[in-house]
Scaffold this motif. Structure first.
Motif, mmCIF file in Angstrom:
data_model
loop_
_atom_site.group_PDB
_atom_site.id
_atom_site.type_symbol
_atom_site.label_atom_id
_atom_site.label_comp_id
_atom_site.label_asym_id
_atom_site.label_seq_id
_atom_site.Cartn_x
_atom_site.Cartn_y
_atom_site.Cartn_z
ATOM 1 N N ILE A 209 105.651 -0.497 80.618
ATOM 2 C CA ILE A 209 104.662 -0.851 79.000
ATOM 3 C C ILE A 209 104.344 -2.302 78.384
ATOM 4 O O ILE A 209 103.115 -1.714 78.326
ATOM 5 N N LYS A 210 105.671 -2.728 78.933
ATOM 6 C CA LYS A 210 104.835 -4.173 77.766
ATOM 7 C C LYS A 210 103.900 -5.197 79.070
ATOM 8 O O LYS A 210 103.447 -5.468 79.124
ATOM 9 N N LEU A 211 104.269 -4.725 80.717
ATOM 10 C CA LEU A 211 103.614 -5.330 81.717
ATOM 11 C C LEU A 211 102.003 -4.542 82.150
ATOM 12 O O LEU A 211 101.015 -5.253 81.756
ATOM 13 N N ILE A 212 101.939 -3.457 81.668
ATOM 14 C CA ILE A 212 100.477 -2.586 81.423
ATOM 15 C C ILE A 212 100.067 -2.902 80.605
ATOM 16 O O ILE A 212 98.768 -3.421 80.515
ATOM 17 N N GLU A 213 100.868 -3.441 78.962
ATOM 18 C CA GLU A 213 99.906 -4.030 77.785
ATOM 19 C C GLU A 213 99.187 -5.178 78.563
ATOM 20 O O GLU A 213 98.527 -6.083 78.251
ATOM 21 N N GLN A 214 100.396 -6.634 78.963
ATOM 22 C CA GLN A 214 100.125 -7.500 79.369
ATOM 23 C C GLN A 214 99.055 -7.348 79.939
ATOM 24 O O GLN A 214 97.724 -8.982 80.202
ATOM 25 N N ASP A 215 98.612 -6.820 81.350
ATOM 26 C CA ASP A 215 97.768 -5.936 82.058
ATOM 27 C C ASP A 215 95.756 -6.630 80.831
ATOM 28 O O ASP A 215 94.830 -6.470 81.563
ATOM 29 N N ALA A 216 96.385 -5.317 80.483
ATOM 30 C CA ALA A 216 95.075 -4.834 80.109
ATOM 31 C C ALA A 216 94.627 -6.155 78.789
ATOM 32 O O ALA A 216 93.325 -5.528 78.932
ATOM 33 N N HIS B 203 96.854 0.613 70.545
ATOM 34 C CA HIS B 203 98.595 0.608 71.688
ATOM 35 C C HIS B 203 99.455 1.144 72.406
ATOM 36 O O HIS B 203 99.491 2.706 71.915
ATOM 37 N N TRP B 204 99.219 0.571 73.165
ATOM 38 C CA TRP B 204 100.208 1.178 74.689
ATOM 39 C C TRP B 204 100.905 1.750 74.410
ATOM 40 O O TRP B 204 101.612 3.059 74.634
ATOM 41 N N ALA B 205 101.768 0.992 73.877
ATOM 42 C CA ALA B 205 103.239 1.651 73.761
ATOM 43 C C ALA B 205 103.345 2.967 72.553
ATOM 44 O O ALA B 205 103.988 3.647 72.555
ATOM 45 N N SER B 206 102.312 2.538 71.414
ATOM 46 C CA SER B 206 101.891 3.840 70.120
ATOM 47 C C SER B 206 101.491 5.023 70.671
ATOM 48 O O SER B 206 101.664 6.134 70.766
ATOM 49 N N HIS B 207 101.017 5.623 72.291
ATOM 50 C CA HIS B 207 100.203 5.983 72.795
ATOM 51 C C HIS B 207 101.179 6.752 73.830
ATOM 52 O O HIS B 207 101.478 7.650 73.997
ATOM 53 N N CYS B 208 101.758 5.956 74.422
ATOM 54 C CA CYS B 208 102.993 6.815 75.319
ATOM 55 C C CYS B 208 104.026 7.498 74.297
ATOM 56 O O CYS B 208 104.517 8.948 74.378
ATOM 57 N N TYR C 41 113.520 13.295 80.340
ATOM 58 C CA TYR C 41 112.162 13.946 79.710
ATOM 59 C C TYR C 41 112.006 14.902 78.116
ATOM 60 O O TYR C 41 111.623 13.865 77.266
ATOM 61 N N ILE C 42 112.759 15.648 78.293
ATOM 62 C CA ILE C 42 113.000 16.158 77.373
ATOM 63 C C ILE C 42 113.724 15.656 75.710
ATOM 64 O O ILE C 42 112.766 15.862 74.319
ATOM 65 N N ARG C 43 114.437 15.534 77.006
ATOM 66 C CA ARG C 43 115.233 14.503 75.237
ATOM 67 C C ARG C 43 114.285 13.358 74.837
ATOM 68 O O ARG C 43 114.090 13.262 73.451
ATOM 69 N N ARG C 44 113.325 12.572 75.343
ATOM 70 C CA ARG C 44 112.833 11.590 75.126
ATOM 71 C C ARG C 44 111.461 12.295 74.329
ATOM 72 O O ARG C 44 111.464 11.745 73.167
ATOM 73 N N CYS C 45 111.358 13.448 75.139
ATOM 74 C CA CYS C 45 110.241 13.767 74.064
ATOM 75 C C CYS C 45 110.183 14.304 72.877
ATOM 76 O O CYS C 45 109.861 14.427 71.172
ATOM 77 N N LEU C 46 111.624 15.210 72.611
ATOM 78 C CA LEU C 46 112.289 15.323 71.257
ATOM 79 C C LEU C 46 112.615 14.145 70.502
ATOM 80 O O LEU C 46 111.652 14.298 68.848
ATOM 81 N N ARG C 47 112.841 12.610 70.509
ATOM 82 C CA ARG C 47 113.276 12.151 70.080
ATOM 83 C C ARG C 47 111.856 11.179 69.681
ATOM 84 O O ARG C 47 111.677 10.953 68.262
ATOM 85 N N SER C 48 110.803 11.329 70.480
ATOM 86 C CA SER C 48 109.919 11.060 70.013
ATOM 87 C C SER C 48 109.065 11.597 68.861
ATOM 88 O O SER C 48 108.569 11.458 67.874
ATOM 89 N N PHE C 49 109.385 13.115 68.787
ATOM 90 C CA PHE C 49 108.777 14.244 68.215
ATOM 91 C C PHE C 49 109.895 13.777 66.726
ATOM 92 O O PHE C 49 108.475 13.398 65.948
ATOM 93 N N ALA C 50 110.586 13.754 66.766
ATOM 94 C CA ALA C 50 111.762 12.995 65.612
ATOM 95 C C ALA C 50 111.232 12.016 64.758
ATOM 96 O O ALA C 50 111.589 11.558 63.817
#
Length: 156
Positions: free
Chosen positions: A25-32, A75-80, A136-145
């Protein structure tokens, strides 16, 4: 607009099924940032990220809307994080899908059903009932929480 539509759009596809590591994510933001702020942008496909370039406004201000004096950059990290959280919203949508049946199998018990996903019980890890291999779904649940916690603290 080109940065949002073309550059970020090419990476958004991967968010459908893969957890992007924080360093990627940081590398993508650097390129952006290189595309957006460099006078002569250059992205080398053999390099990890891009060199820092001089911003025209502060980083924090660059994420503000243009009407508030910012550049309106996403903000790419927040978007993810938000994208992962939308999977829970998709799960709660009444449309039938096989992946919902699989997830429902793990989160249902005799007393609690889909409501546990939207409950504001901050002391309960909702992903504890999921298999450890369901990253993946565990990550989704953490983001939602985490979005729920943010919204609850904003209301106070």
């Amino acid at each position: 607009m080109l940065l949002q539509a073309i550059f970020y759009g090419s990476f958004r596809f991967w968010l459908y099924f893969m957890i992007l590591p924080a360093d990627i994510i940081k590398l993508i933001e650097q390129d952006a940032k290189q595309i957006l702020w460099a006078t002569t942008p250059h992205i080398d496909s053999t390099e990890d990220g891009s060199p820092e370039c001089r911003r025209w406004i502060t980083e924090r201000a660059s994420y503000l809307p243009t009407l508030e004096g910012g550049a309106g950059i996403m903000h790419w990290a927040s978007h993810c994080e938000a994208y992962y959280a939308t999977w829970i919203v998709r799960y709660l949508h009444p449309r039938k899908a096989p992946w919902k049946n699989m997830l429902r199998h793990y989160i249902d018990n005799e007393f609690i059903h889909d409501g546990i996903l939207v409950a504001a019980a901050l002391d309960r890890d909702r992903s504890a009932q999921l298999p450890h291999s369901a990253h993946y779904i565990r990550r989704c649940l953490r983001s939602f929480a985490s979005l729920q916690v943010t919204q609850n603290t904003d209301l106070l």
